[in-house]
Design a protein around this motif. Structure first.
Motif, PDB file in Angstrom:
ATOM      1  N   TYR A 146       9.815  -1.558  -0.774  1.00 57.73           N
ATOM      2  CA  TYR A 146       8.478  -1.484  -0.184  1.00 57.73           C
ATOM      3  C   TYR A 146       7.534  -2.500  -0.825  1.00 57.73           C
ATOM      4  O   TYR A 146       6.318  -2.328  -0.817  1.00 57.73           O
ATOM      5  CB  TYR A 146       7.931  -0.060  -0.340  1.00 57.73           C
ATOM      6  CG  TYR A 146       8.949   0.973   0.086  1.00 57.73           C
ATOM      7  CD1 TYR A 146       9.227   1.197   1.435  1.00 57.73           C
ATOM      8  CD2 TYR A 146       9.678   1.683  -0.871  1.00 57.73           C
ATOM      9  CE1 TYR A 146      10.200   2.114   1.819  1.00 57.73           C
ATOM     10  CE2 TYR A 146      10.642   2.601  -0.486  1.00 57.73           C
ATOM     11  CZ  TYR A 146      10.899   2.809   0.855  1.00 57.73           C
ATOM     12  OH  TYR A 146      11.864   3.713   1.236  1.00 57.73           O
ATOM     13  N   TYR A 148       6.505  -5.372   0.075  1.00 58.02           N
ATOM     14  CA  TYR A 148       5.492  -5.915   0.991  1.00 58.02           C
ATOM     15  C   TYR A 148       4.931  -4.763   1.815  1.00 58.02           C
ATOM     16  O   TYR A 148       5.696  -4.007   2.411  1.00 58.02           O
ATOM     17  CB  TYR A 148       6.110  -6.982   1.898  1.00 58.02           C
ATOM     18  CG  TYR A 148       5.075  -7.849   2.579  1.00 58.02           C
ATOM     19  CD1 TYR A 148       4.508  -8.917   1.901  1.00 58.02           C
ATOM     20  CD2 TYR A 148       4.656  -7.578   3.876  1.00 58.02           C
ATOM     21  CE1 TYR A 148       3.548  -9.715   2.504  1.00 58.02           C
ATOM     22  CE2 TYR A 148       3.693  -8.370   4.491  1.00 58.02           C
ATOM     23  CZ  TYR A 148       3.141  -9.433   3.799  1.00 58.02           C
ATOM     24  OH  TYR A 148       2.177 -10.212   4.388  1.00 58.02           O
ATOM     25  N   TRP A 150       4.082  -3.706   4.608  1.00 61.74           N
ATOM     26  CA  TRP A 150       4.202  -3.564   6.051  1.00 61.74           C
ATOM     27  C   TRP A 150       5.588  -3.077   6.403  1.00 61.74           C
ATOM     28  O   TRP A 150       6.576  -3.701   5.992  1.00 61.74           O
ATOM     29  CB  TRP A 150       3.919  -4.891   6.762  1.00 61.74           C
ATOM     30  CG  TRP A 150       4.051  -4.753   8.254  1.00 61.74           C
ATOM     31  CD1 TRP A 150       5.105  -5.172   9.020  1.00 61.74           C
ATOM     32  CD2 TRP A 150       3.128  -4.112   9.126  1.00 61.74           C
ATOM     33  NE1 TRP A 150       4.904  -4.838  10.314  1.00 61.74           N
ATOM     34  CE2 TRP A 150       3.686  -4.173  10.415  1.00 61.74           C
ATOM     35  CE3 TRP A 150       1.903  -3.466   8.956  1.00 61.74           C
ATOM     36  CZ2 TRP A 150       3.060  -3.628  11.529  1.00 61.74           C
ATOM     37  CZ3 TRP A 150       1.281  -2.934  10.065  1.00 61.74           C
ATOM     38  CH2 TRP A 150       1.851  -3.018  11.327  1.00 61.74           C
ATOM     39  N   PRO A 151       5.712  -1.965   7.117  1.00 61.73           N
ATOM     40  CA  PRO A 151       4.601  -1.143   7.588  1.00 61.73           C
ATOM     41  C   PRO A 151       3.818  -0.537   6.419  1.00 61.73           C
ATOM     42  O   PRO A 151       4.318  -0.489   5.299  1.00 61.73           O
ATOM     43  CB  PRO A 151       5.277  -0.055   8.417  1.00 61.73           C
ATOM     44  CG  PRO A 151       6.631   0.053   7.803  1.00 61.73           C
ATOM     45  CD  PRO A 151       7.007  -1.342   7.399  1.00 61.73           C
ATOM     46  N   GLN A 152       2.642  -0.083   6.714  1.00 62.92           N
ATOM     47  CA  GLN A 152       1.799   0.478   5.670  1.00 62.92           C
ATOM     48  C   GLN A 152       2.564   1.562   4.911  1.00 62.92           C
ATOM     49  O   GLN A 152       3.195   2.431   5.502  1.00 62.92           O
ATOM     50  CB  GLN A 152       0.532   1.061   6.291  1.00 62.92           C
ATOM     51  CG  GLN A 152      -0.498   1.518   5.272  1.00 62.92           C
ATOM     52  CD  GLN A 152      -1.738   2.072   5.937  1.00 62.92           C
ATOM     53  OE1 GLN A 152      -1.637   2.946   6.793  1.00 62.92           O
ATOM     54  NE2 GLN A 152      -2.903   1.555   5.554  1.00 62.92           N
ATOM     55  N   ARG A 153       2.482   1.474   3.585  1.00 64.45           N
ATOM     56  CA  ARG A 153       3.187   2.467   2.767  1.00 64.45           C
ATOM     57  C   ARG A 153       2.488   3.825   2.845  1.00 64.45           C
ATOM     58  O   ARG A 153       1.252   3.889   2.850  1.00 64.45           O
ATOM     59  CB  ARG A 153       3.243   2.010   1.309  1.00 64.45           C
ATOM     60  CG  ARG A 153       4.125   0.806   1.064  1.00 64.45           C
ATOM     61  CD  ARG A 153       4.268   0.517  -0.416  1.00 64.45           C
ATOM     62  NE  ARG A 153       3.028   0.030  -1.000  1.00 64.45           N
ATOM     63  CZ  ARG A 153       2.794  -1.241  -1.344  1.00 64.45           C
ATOM     64  NH1 ARG A 153       3.733  -2.156  -1.136  1.00 64.45           N
ATOM     65  NH2 ARG A 153       1.648  -1.601  -1.878  1.00 64.45           N
TER      66      ARG A 153
END
Length: 351
Positions: A146, A148, A150-153
């Motif tokens: 995770y 980066y 995206w998608p929002q964590r």
């Protein structure tokens, strides 16, 4: 100030099934012949070292030290990079990381983790028996997929991952403390501890544990465009191990830090043999001397282009040329006028 010890070499990238790389005796002859004074031993490689025996037997440890001393070599550190990786593995990497563990625990993440924890703890005992004061390893990773956002964590995902990472490592750190050995996590992409921010997140969760420290390797900072000289200024008190490894970063209009899934030869960021990359080793060795680094300068050879034997042969003189024999006197001592408090008062006009 103390003079850095070296040159030394990490054996992991050179061990193999053919002579002279298939036993500690013969690989030690090989590295001593190139001018190295120390070796960092990969504790997982049974061709070179028996970690289980070393954790239990002072006689075995003394025999290993004696074998190397006869060749003019010392052990700089043991390494548990592969075992440390397995202390925390995200399920996405289960199949790939099974290869780091014995076949008996393949397909069983809990058993694999228990084996890894036991291995790292044994390395603390073995290090004490060998008279070592530092030990490099990897932290493993639960949050790395995770990296980066995206998608929002999901809220709290990273915090929960670091809470769990600390929960797993705190008892291990305590064992290292009991044995008087610093555990030095290599700050490395692929690990949850991959830069200063993540190291601090972890350090806070283990209560600022005195044995929670760093392995400094500038090559990993070049590839993620982190200021490796400022990093020494910030974390020098926690840096206990030093990998001397070169790298270069040459971004193009087509690819940058992430590399475009390309192989090492084609990536903008790639590891190089010493002197072939962009790392300012003169500045690094100066800062290490300035901050009184007490450990070894250890070559970790990885290069996308050069043959390992050439890289190893060039590494010893390169490191030796960069080690600063620290001075015992100030350069302008010749002009010193001696201590005279009355003179000092007269100079400043103090009655």
């Amino acid at each position: 100030m103390r003079t850095i010890k070296g040159p030394a070499i990490f054996l992991a990238q050179f061990a193999g099934d053919n002579a002279p790389y298939n036993s500690l005796d013969t690989i030690a002859d090989w590295v001593a012949g190139m001018g190295y004074k120390g070796i960092q031993i990969p504790s997982w490689d049974g061709r070179l070292f028996d970690l289980d025996k070393a954790a239990e037997s002072q006689t075995y440890c003394d025999e290993v030290k004696g074998l190397l001393a006869d060749k003019g070599l010392e052990i700089t550190e043991l390494s548990t990079h592969l075992q440390g990786q397995l202390v925390a593995v995200h399920p996405a990497y289960d199949a790939q990381f099974d290869g780091f563990a014995p076949a008996a625990v393949h397909g069983n993440p809990k058993a694999r983790q228990a084996w890894a924890v036991d291995q790292v703890k044994k390395a603390a005992l073995a290090s004490r028996r060998l008279g070592l004061t530092a030990h490099p390893s990897f932290s493993g990773a639960l949050a790395w997929p995770y990296i980066y956002p995206w998608p929002q964590r999901p809220a709290g995902l990273v915090e929960d991952a670091f809470d769990e990472l600390a929960r797993r490592w705190k008892p291990i750190l305590d064992v290292f403390d009991e044995n008087g050995v610093d555990l030095a996590f290599e700050i490395h992409p692929g690990e949850d501890l991959h830069d200063g921010v993540t190291f601090e997140m972890f350090l806070d969760r283990v209560g600022g544990h005195a044995r929670c420290n760093m392995l400094f390797d500038p090559s990993h900072y070049v590839l993620q465009q982190l200021d490796y000289l400022a990093h020494i200024d910030i974390y020098h008190e926690r840096i206990k191990c030093f990998h001397v490894k070169d790298a270069e970063f040459n971004p193009t209009g087509r690819s940058g830090v992430y590399g475009g899934y390309q192989g090492w030869v084609d990536r903008p960021g790639r590891f190089r043999s010493l002197g072939d990359g962009q790392v300012d080793f003169g500045a690094i060795f100066s800062k290490m001397a300035q901050y009184d680094f007490a450990g070894w300068a250890v070559l970790e050879w990885e290069c996308a282009l050069k043959h390992p034997e050439q890289g190893a042969a060039e590494g010893a003189p390169f490191i030796d040329a960069h080690i600063i024999r620290v001075t015992e006197h100030a350069f302008d001592d010749f002009a010193a006028g001696g201590a005279d408090r009355e003179l000092n008062k007269r100079i400043m006009g103090i009655d």
